[in-house]
Design a protein around this motif. Structure first.
Motif, short mmCIF file in Angstrom:
data_model
loop_
_atom_site.label_atom_id
_atom_site.label_comp_id
_atom_site.label_asym_id
_atom_site.label_seq_id
_atom_site.Cartn_x
_atom_site.Cartn_y
_atom_site.Cartn_z
N ARG A 231 1.21 -1.44 -0.05
CA ARG A 231 0.14 -0.07 0.18
C ARG A 231 0.77 1.24 -0.54
NH1 ARG A 231 -3.00 -1.26 3.84
NH2 ARG A 231 -2.58 0.51 5.74
N GLY A 232 1.86 1.04 0.91
CA GLY A 232 2.79 2.56 0.88
C GLY A 232 3.74 2.67 -0.61
N ALA A 233 3.45 1.37 -1.07
CA ALA A 233 4.92 1.81 -2.63
C ALA A 233 3.65 2.00 -3.91
CB ALA A 233 5.20 -0.04 -2.94
N ARG A 234 2.76 1.86 -3.45
CA ARG A 234 1.81 2.93 -4.34
C ARG A 234 1.17 4.49 -4.45
NH1 ARG A 234 -1.39 -2.08 -3.22
NH2 ARG A 234 -2.88 -1.44 -2.07
N LEU A 235 1.77 4.93 -3.09
CA LEU A 235 1.69 6.28 -3.09
C LEU A 235 2.05 7.15 -3.42
CD1 LEU A 235 1.47 6.31 1.56
CD2 LEU A 235 -0.03 6.62 0.03
N GLU A 236 2.03 7.91 -3.89
CA GLU A 236 2.34 9.30 -4.66
C GLU A 236 3.56 10.15 -3.66
OE1 GLU A 236 0.52 11.66 -7.91
OE2 GLU A 236 -0.20 9.60 -8.35
N LEU A 237 4.60 10.74 -4.29
CA LEU A 237 6.13 11.18 -3.79
C LEU A 237 4.86 12.13 -2.39
CD1 LEU A 237 8.77 11.56 -2.13
CD2 LEU A 237 8.46 13.47 -4.14
N ALA A 238 4.12 13.32 -3.03
CA ALA A 238 3.13 13.88 -2.17
C ALA A 238 2.41 13.68 -1.36
CB ALA A 238 2.72 14.49 -2.90
N GLN A 239 1.81 12.03 -1.80
CA GLN A 239 1.16 11.57 -0.57
C GLN A 239 2.03 10.88 0.24
OE1 GLN A 239 -0.74 9.07 -4.18
NE2 GLN A 239 -2.45 10.24 -3.87
N ALA A 240 3.22 10.32 0.46
CA ALA A 240 3.95 9.83 0.90
C ALA A 240 4.23 10.55 2.35
CB ALA A 240 5.12 9.05 0.31
N VAL A 241 4.62 11.74 1.31
CA VAL A 241 5.51 13.20 3.13
C VAL A 241 4.14 12.95 3.16
CG1 VAL A 241 6.55 15.34 2.14
CG2 VAL A 241 7.34 13.46 1.07
N HIS A 242 2.72 13.94 2.85
CA HIS A 242 1.88 14.76 3.46
C HIS A 242 1.12 13.43 5.01
CE1 HIS A 242 1.21 17.20 -0.32
NE2 HIS A 242 1.87 17.56 1.12
N ARG A 243 1.88 11.86 4.50
CA ARG A 243 1.35 10.94 5.41
C ARG A 243 2.18 11.32 6.55
NH1 ARG A 243 -1.79 5.45 3.87
NH2 ARG A 243 -2.25 5.22 5.91
N ALA A 244 3.54 10.92 5.92
CA ALA A 244 4.34 11.02 6.66
C ALA A 244 4.42 11.98 8.12
CB ALA A 244 5.67 11.09 6.54
N LEU A 245 3.86 13.18 8.01
CA LEU A 245 3.89 14.50 7.68
C LEU A 245 2.57 14.82 8.84
CD1 LEU A 245 5.50 17.25 5.52
CD2 LEU A 245 6.68 15.74 7.58
N ASP A 246 2.10 14.59 8.15
CA ASP A 246 0.52 14.48 8.99
C ASP A 246 0.61 12.93 10.51
OD1 ASP A 246 -0.88 16.34 7.48
OD2 ASP A 246 -1.33 15.33 6.40
#
Length: 719
Positions: free
Chosen positions: A671-686
């Motif tokens: 599921r994480g490997a399908r995240l685009e960069l912006a999605q991954a960063v925003h998820r981590a920061l949130d």
């Protein structure tokens, strides 16, 4: 802030003028874009291919991305230009086409390749490779000739109609009147005679949109009838009697040539000189490069305004600043006059000098509070920097300047996500001149640095050793410091922290002797601290981290500061201070994301994954690890293949595997490997921001919110 590294939802420019006519072509193109996967809009220069393609792309189902091929000269940079247009960052040494295939896998998008004719073979290869590998991709190209590859469907574009059924206005007339009203407010043909004159003029110009726009630009000083009469007088003269040319080509040459003839001497001179620019430019660049020998610097702004009014120049606004651009057809015309004047070489040298100055000033300002502005300014100058490098690499006697320019741009290649392109220019420059100069020494360590970050130690080590040997032979203490520093980086990712620490210490001594203090010196301190941490010397490592933080705060530096935050986060995790580690790692990711530096960003993301595991959020930890894995594919070998850098990753995976079923373990990662960069960063920061705000675990009286504010303060203060 610098451009963000994420696959944006399209990058098509906003339309600046009304779109007139072309209803049938637009409908045909829209239909083609739902079927064939490669469509090429063909037609002569000035006929409106780009405008039609962009309007169709804007209404297409897929996200659409424009790649302006006309700004490129080197076909080897085509893949890099596509990556840049897509907002994708790649730091590996792999061919750009391979990277594109990997990063676009599974996506649906429309790629608009605009102006392919001068690189038609390279564009055909790129389009064919991508289309074969990516079933969700469509390509819309514009070119004066077909790409001639399998599956290509052509849409020839002809000039606008100059006749229409009774009671309606032809599209060519409507376009002319619309552009005329922009030059002469309130313009509207009145009476049979004036309407007939407009119709005659549009027929005389064969309905070619660019020719019509140029003619409309003359209405401030001439009537429609005068324009038509003078075009008749000049038709043979301005086409040099070339009766073999296609009629529409001769018409466009006539329109451009007559527009050129009716410019003042200074306007013609500036038009020719402006042809040295690739892409857009600002007033300051035009004043510096184009003034002199008939044009005073303070006259340039008024001349630019006149050329905009005559439709020779396009005026654009970017972030509140005005920039200018010549259409390719008009640039080519101006370049012909510049070559004929014998002044081309001198103008291109001045162009080169201006952009060398821009790069040199950017290198200075990179160490300070204006790093984000520097990144943006250099990105806007990217096309012209390429043109300057091409000039240096193509002219005998310019080899040393090529080395200097390519090396000076290290901050852009490394800090702003252009490792692959930077290495391309550096390798070309190094191959041309082997004289042991300071410029070559700089290019050697910068190339070694980029190769190290790409995980190519086999190439990096010989380059850095050559730089070291040359520095020792010539007594260049500054170059010696950089060589030792980057050799230390290679040792650090090679799991030799003790040797790396020794090299960093030597480098710092030589930096001090040479009076050097900049972001590179701060990175040496950060890396020395990290080498100490990898050896279990937390106190020593923290001392270097404190020094980095102190200097960064004093100078407003943010890029090295972000790396320092990662090291502090790692240090705090080692001593069990998870809350502070999370705050530092989060801010490191935020800053690196803004700078488009994927290396620093993904290191922080890996650490945040481990900190999620610390909180018992094992599924989220694996999601972040999956996202990090995808980013590493655009960086190089995951965690450089280093056992030391991999330690947090392996510890996180160990904890997650112990607490999750095998199915949960794999599903979260995927599921994480399908995240685009912006999605991954925003998820981590949130997720990292979801901290208790009242708890004070370490008893220092500082709440989590206060800690986050303190860590974030430098970035906000300098933004």
């Amino acid at each position: 802030m610098a451009q963000q590294s994420t696959l944006r939802r399209g990058n098509l420019p906003a339309e600046l003028t009304s779109f007139i006519g072309r209803h049938a072509e637009l409908a045909a193109l829209a239909a083609l874009l739902t079927g064939p996967r490669l469509v090429t809009v063909t037609g002569p220069g000035g006929v409106g291919k780009t405008r039609l393609a962009l309007r169709a792309a804007a209404t297409a189902a897929e996200d659409a991305y424009l790649v302006e091929i006309g700004e490129l000269q080197d076909p080897l940079l085509l893949g890099h230009a596509v990556l840049e247009a897509l907002g994708l960052t790649d730091g590996t040494a792999r061919p750009p086409l391979e990277v594109l295939v990997e990063q676009l896998d599974g996506r649906r998008l429309l790629l608009v390749l605009d102006g392919c004719e001068h690189l038609v073979a390279a564009c055909a290869e790129l389009a064919g490779t991508l289309l074969r590998a990516l079933p969700g991709l469509r390509v819309l190209a514009t070119s004066r000739e077909a790409l001639r590859i399998g599956g290509e469907h052509l849409l020839p574009v002809v000039p606008l109609p100059v006749t229409a059924p009774p009671g309606t206005l032809p599209a060519a007339v409507r376009l002319f009147c619309d552009r005329a009203a922009a030059v002469l407010p309130g313009f509207e043909p009145r009476g049979e005679r004036q309407r007939a004159e407009v119709g005659t003029l549009c027929r005389r110009l064969d309905g070619i949109p660019l020719a019509l726009e140029l003619a409309a630009g003359r209405l401030r000083s001439l009537s429609v009838g005068q324009i038509a009469l003078r075009l008749d007088d000049r038709f043979e003269l301005l086409t040099d009697g070339d009766r073999g040319a296609l009629p529409r080509h001769r018409t466009l040459r006539t329109a451009i040539g007559w527009s050129h003839e009716l410019c003042t001497m200074q306007e013609r001179l500036l038009w020719a000189r402006l042809s040295v620019f690739a892409g857009s430019f600002d007033l300051e660049a035009a004043e510096h490069i184009c003034a002199g020998d008939g044009i005073e610097a303070d006259e340039v702004v008024d001349l630019l305004r006149e050329l905009v009014a005559k439709s020779v120049l396009l005026r654009e606004e970017y972030a509140g600043a005005v920039r200018y651009r010549l259409l390719d057809t008009l640039r080519d015309y101006g370049a012909g006059w510049l070559r004929g004047s014998g002044a081309e070489y001198g103008l291109r040298r001045r162009h080169r000098d201006w952009y060398l100055g821009l790069a040199s000033w950017g290198e200075v300002e990179w160490f300070g509070p204006r790093q984000a502005e520097t990144a943006e300014r250099t990105a806007l100058a990217h096309s012209n920097l390429r043109a300057a490098l091409e000039f240096c690499l193509g002219e005998p006697g310019e080899e040393q300047v090529a080395l200097l320019l390519a090396g000076t741009l290290w901050y852009f290649w490394v800090g702003c996500g252009h490792l692959g392109e930077g290495r391309h220019w550096l390798e070309r420059a190094l191959a041309l001149d082997r004289a042991p100069t300071a410029a070559r020494a700089k290019a050697l360590w910068v190339t070694g640095y980029t190769a190290t970050l790409q995980g190519d130690r086999a190439r990096a080590e010989p380059l850095l050793q050559e730089c070291r040997s040359q520095a020792l032979a010539t007594g260049d203490d500054r170059a010696l410091a950089y060589a030792l520093h980057r050799l230390g980086c290679s040792a650090l990712i090679g799991d030799e922290p003790a040797r790396a620490a020794e090299l960093f210490e030597q480098a710092l001594r030589h930096y001090e002797t040479a009076g050097e203090l900049n972001s590179n010196v701060l990175m040496a301190m950060f890396e020395l601290g990290l080498a100490q941490l990898f050896q279990g010397r937390v106190t020593e490592g923290e001392e270097y981290m404190a020094r980095v933080r102190e200097i960064c705060e004093e100078h407003g530096e943010q890029w090295a500061y972000a790396y320092g935050l990662y090291a502090r986060a790692y240090s705090q995790w080692l001593v069990g201070e998870a809350r502070q580690a999370r705050a530092f790692a989060r801010e490191s990711v935020r800053l690196h994301y803004g700078f488009r530096d994927l290396v620093g960003l993904v290191l922080g993301l890996e650490l945040l994954a481990l900190l999620e595991a610390d909180r018992g959020e094992l599924v989220e930890a694996r999601v972040l690890q999956g996202a990090a894995h995808r980013i590493w594919q655009a960086v190089g070998v995951p965690l450089f293949g280093s056992a030391d850098f991999n330690a947090p990753h392996h510890e996180c995976a160990r904890r997650a595997r112990a607490g999750l079923s095998e199915q949960e373990f794999r599903a979260a990662f995927e599921r994480g490997a399908r995240l685009e960069l912006a999605q991954a960063v925003h998820r981590a920061l949130d997720r990292a921001a979801e901290l208790p705000t009242e708890r004070d675990d370490d008893g220092d009286g500082e709440s989590d919110c206060v800690l986050l504010d303190r860590v974030s303060g430098l970035g906000r203060h300098q933004a």
